[in-house]
Design an enzyme around this catalytic site. Structure first.
Site, PDB file in Angstrom:
ATOM      1  N   GLY A 244       0.794  -1.082   0.221  1.00 52.64           N
ATOM      2  CA  GLY A 244       0.072  -0.158   0.008  1.00 52.64           C
ATOM      3  C   GLY A 244       0.921   1.204  -0.024  1.00 52.64           C
ATOM      4  CE1 TYR A 245       5.263   1.227   1.047  1.00 55.25           C
ATOM      5  CE2 TYR A 245       6.893   1.844  -0.434  1.00 55.25           C
ATOM      6  CZ  TYR A 245       6.656   1.307   0.735  1.00 55.25           C
ATOM      7  OH  TYR A 245       7.700   1.045   1.434  1.00 55.25           O
TER       8      TYR A 245
ATOM      9  CD  GLU B 287       8.538  -2.314  -5.674  1.00 53.59           C
ATOM     10  OE1 GLU B 287       7.519  -2.462  -6.572  1.00 53.59           O
ATOM     11  OE2 GLU B 287       8.569  -1.266  -4.899  1.00 53.59           O
TER      12      GLU B 287
ATOM     13  CB  SER C 180       8.330   6.946 -12.895  1.00 50.37           C
ATOM     14  OG  SER C 180       8.843   8.078 -12.341  1.00 50.37           O
ATOM     15  CG  ASN C 181      12.252   3.440 -15.950  1.00 52.93           C
ATOM     16  OD1 ASN C 181      11.788   2.946 -14.783  1.00 52.93           O
ATOM     17  ND2 ASN C 181      12.636   2.594 -16.946  1.00 52.93           N
TER      18      ASN C 181
END
Length: 379
Positions: free
Chosen positions: A127-128, A248, A365-366
């Site tokens: 839950g992020y 992660e 995101s990258n």
């Protein structure tokens, strides 16, 4: 730097290969080989098989119930699992939450939560992300306020999480929540463990382009959470969050499954008559070069750890390159399949293509990862 495996490591690989040959159910490997979507029962069945062997927490130290493998042994284990077409291990419990519990949890919390993760019996989700708080995670607004007094004191949680992978199947969720405010947005965030069966929790699946509901919205309406389900100090959850994200992002690399996917792409290209087209062979060759380069990056990091030196902090780099490679692999597989790749079901290459578009977003995101790399290099 010696990237060759030692005799002991080659023997370890042989032992893992033999174990998989006798313990991996044929019907599960057949589903993976065919690219079919795995059910909750499929994934949990394999998790429990690994758990019974003590290998679901492949990266865990012996002190916490793991096998105590080196980084190289973990890499070889992952390679052999991919080679055998074993189902993937969902990372939320064993790869992401468990290291946080080991680093920041109390002994009582470790004894309470780690055994269920190690056995594969308890499923976790993350839950992020929230509406308006994805890559800018520090702007999250889900709030946990203290209520009650004495032994009955608890947190009352209100808010919403989104893009929560497989929450519809999970038993528990680990959450970042706001418990205070500080001079920086990262301050005032705490890390809570919440039972999804708690009153006030609502899970609502989000239907995706491929027709599946892999991700969900999770709503918290006055959900009561005991204080002893907070990991680390109150308002200090950002340290847990960063620690978890590093694990992660490293897990996202998953070089062994990229190599297995490349083999699958080559088979499709041959079956569809594309292998004789030099332009197609060039495209596949360029992808293979990228995968080999990613593997060398991983092996370099493993070599540094094996030599007793400091580990290489390349989680952001791995996440960038691996996610882009996964997207490219999914795209070429869909194009090679031609009409057979139409999104007529969850196993179709086009469906996997749709699903892989998210890899450059989740886990940070990258664009954000490139900023992290730039700051590390340029200061």
């Amino acid at each position: 730097m010696d990237l060759n495996f030692s005799a002991e490591e080659r023997a370890f690989r042989a032992d893992i290969r033999a174990w998989l040959a006798s313990h991996l159910p044929d019907e599960l490997s057949a589903r993976v080989r065919a690219g079919q979507r795995l059910t909750r029962d499929d994934l949990q069945r394999w998790a429990r098989i690994l758990g019974a062997q003590g290998w679901l927490g492949a990266g865990w130290p012996v002190a916490f119930g793991g096998p105590g493998w080196s980084a190289v042994q973990r890499h070889l284990f992952d390679e052999e699992c991919a080679r055998a077409d074993a189902p993937p291990v969902l990372p939320f419990g064993p790869v992401m939450l468990a290291p946080v519990l080991m680093a920041f949890g109390t002994p009582a919390q470790q004894q309470r939560f780690l055994p269920g993760i190690a056995s594969g019996d308890v499923w976790w989700c993350q839950g992020y992300s929230e509406p308006g708080a994805g890559s800018d995670l520090a702007s999250l607004r889900t709030r946990a306020e203290r209520a009650g007094s004495g032994a009955a004191e608890h947190y009352r949680v209100n808010g919403q999480k989104t893009w929560t992978t497989l929450a519809q199947h999970a038993d528990w969720i680990f959450c970042l929540v706001r418990t205070g405010h500080g001079s920086k947005p990262q301050a005032g965030i705490s890390f809570l463990l919440i039972d999804l069966k708690s009153p006030g929790v609502t899970v609502r699946p989000i239907r995706l382009l491929d027709g599946e509901a892999e991700v969900n919205e999770v709503f918290f309406d006055d959900v009561q959470v005991p204080l002893d389900q907070r990991i680390g100090a109150e308002n200090q959850g950002w340290a847990c969050a960063k620690y978890l994200l590093a694990h992660e992002r490293t897990h996202i690399a998953d070089v062994p499954r990229a190599k297995r996917g490349l083999e699958h792409l080559k088979r499709i290209a041959r079956l569809e008559g594309l292998w004789d087209d030099s332009r197609w062979r060039d495209r596949i060759a360029l992808l293979e070069v990228d995968i080999v380069a990613l593997e060398m990056m991983v092996l370099r990091a493993l070599c540094a750890e094996r030599g007793g030196g400091p580990g290489l902090d390349i989680a952001a780099l791995l996440k960038i390159r691996a996610s882009e490679i996964q997207q490219h692999l999914a795209e070429l597989t869909m194009l090679a399949a031609g009409p057979q790749g139409l999104p007529c079901g969850p196993e179709a290459p086009a469906s996997r293509y749709f699903n892989q578009r998210k890899t450059t977003i989740y886990g940070g995101s990258n664009e954000v990862q490139r900023n992290i790399v730039a700051q590390a290099v340029l200061g």
